[in-house]
Design a protein around this motif. Structure first.
Motif, PDB file in Angstrom:
ATOM      1  N   ALA A  74      25.517  62.331  58.062  1.00 46.03           N
ATOM      2  CA  ALA A  74      24.129  62.707  57.765  1.00 46.03           C
ATOM      3  C   ALA A  74      24.036  64.194  57.422  1.00 46.03           C
ATOM      4  N   ALA A  75      24.804  65.023  58.119  1.00 44.86           N
ATOM      5  CA  ALA A  75      24.805  66.454  57.830  1.00 44.86           C
ATOM      6  C   ALA A  75      25.376  66.730  56.441  1.00 44.86           C
ATOM      7  N   ILE A  76      26.408  65.993  56.060  1.00 51.90           N
ATOM      8  CA  ILE A  76      26.982  66.136  54.724  1.00 51.90           C
ATOM      9  C   ILE A  76      25.957  65.770  53.661  1.00 51.90           C
ATOM     10  N   LEU A  77      25.272  64.648  53.861  1.00 52.14           N
ATOM     11  CA  LEU A  77      24.244  64.226  52.905  1.00 52.14           C
ATOM     12  C   LEU A  77      23.126  65.259  52.806  1.00 52.14           C
ATOM     13  N   ALA A  78      22.699  65.794  53.937  1.00 50.30           N
ATOM     14  CA  ALA A  78      21.630  66.791  53.938  1.00 50.30           C
ATOM     15  C   ALA A  78      22.055  68.047  53.182  1.00 50.30           C
TER      16      ALA A  78
END
Length: 61
Positions: free
Chosen positions: A43-47
């Motif tokens: 999720a952090a990568i996507l954000a």
């Protein structure tokens, strides 16, 4: 005494830790913890990707 020992056991996982003393249920709990952390990292990568795309779009005006 057993309840106190169970309460004191760490609810985290350290990479490379010795697994010999952990029960099957404790190993399964470690897997759940790590799968949750993998989801959080993805999720952090996507954000970060979304933020970068927004920044690139802003500078392409």
């Amino acid at each position: 005494m057993m309840d106190e020992e169970f309460a004191k056991k760490a609810k985290t996982h350290e990479l490379g830790m010795v697994l010999d003393s952990l029960s099957v249920s404790e190993l399964e709990e470690r897997i759940r913890l790590l799968e949750g952390e993998i989801g959080r990292l993805k999720a952090a990568i996507l954000a970060k990707g979304d933020s970068r795309a927004a920044a690139e779009a802003a500078f392409k005006l």
